[in-house]
Motif scaffolding. Structure first.
Motif, PDB file in Angstrom:
ATOM      1  N   CYS A 151       2.395   1.830   3.363  1.00  0.00           N
ATOM      2  CA  CYS A 151       3.575   1.013   3.657  1.00  0.00           C
ATOM      3  C   CYS A 151       4.795   1.500   2.873  1.00  0.00           C
ATOM      4  CB  CYS A 151       3.296  -0.453   3.368  1.00  0.00           C
ATOM      5  SG  CYS A 151       2.156  -1.227   4.539  1.00  0.00           S
ATOM      6  N   ASP A 209      -1.053  -4.296   3.248  1.00  0.00           N
ATOM      7  CA  ASP A 209      -1.056  -3.132   4.137  1.00  0.00           C
ATOM      8  C   ASP A 209      -0.614  -3.459   5.558  1.00  0.00           C
ATOM      9  OD1 ASP A 209      -1.613  -0.286   4.382  1.00  0.00           O
ATOM     10  OD2 ASP A 209      -3.350  -0.840   5.590  1.00  0.00           O
ATOM     11  N   SER A 218       0.852  -1.193   0.000  1.00  0.00           N
ATOM     12  CA  SER A 218       0.000   0.000   0.000  1.00  0.00           C
ATOM     13  C   SER A 218       0.886   1.241   0.000  1.00  0.00           C
ATOM     14  CB  SER A 218      -0.899   0.004   1.239  1.00  0.00           C
ATOM     15  OG  SER A 218      -0.114   0.178   2.408  1.00  0.00           O
TER      16      SER A 218
END
Length: 145
Positions: free
Chosen positions: A75, A143, A72
């Motif tokens: 991240c 995520d 994500s």
């Protein structure tokens, strides 16, 4: 008529009227299995499962560029790409090519999901419980950072 009989008579009339009227869609064709909401849910689940498997394959290949792109944005903002590549290289050297063995989509709520999966190594499997995934731009992204 006693109060009890009146209530029973009213209940019988109500049930009869409901049965006689039927639903507003009696003449509408039934939706085939797997269509509409359930079909959409199946598509979402399938796309999510495919993405989890692809991410896991890339992680243990190691294909750091592909795996990093599947993180994500949140991240990616927290994890340095070079450090991430080093981590994947080490995991591949230590454990070899692992793949998803079991996979369960625990929950999907809009653009967020939780997935539990295993790769056959208890060290990793205990961390892969209810992993968060988010959908961004139509793609599911890992995520858990």
């Amino acid at each position: 008529m006693t109060r009890h009989r009146c209530v029973l008579a009213l209940a019988a009339v109500t049930l009869f009227a409901a049965a006689a009227c039927g639903s507003d869609n009696d003449d509408a064709p039934e939706e085939p299995a797997g269509s509409s909401a359930s079909g959409k849910a199946d598509e979402v689940t399938t796309a999510l499962e495919e993405r989890v498997r692809a991410y896991t394959d890339a992680y243990f290949a190691p294909d750091a560029d592909t795996a990093y792109e599947m993180l994500s944005q949140r991240c990616q903002d927290q994890i340095n790409a070079d450090a991430y590549a080093t981590q994947l290289d080490q995991a591949a050297a230590d454990y070899g090519q692992l793949a998803v063995e079991t996979l369960t989509v625990d929950e999907v709520a809009g653009d967020m999901a939780r997935v539990t999966y295993t790769v056959g190594l208890p060290k990793f499997d205990k961390q892969l419980v209810e992993q968060p995934w988010v959908r961004d731009g139509g793609q599911w992204q890992y995520d858990a950072c």
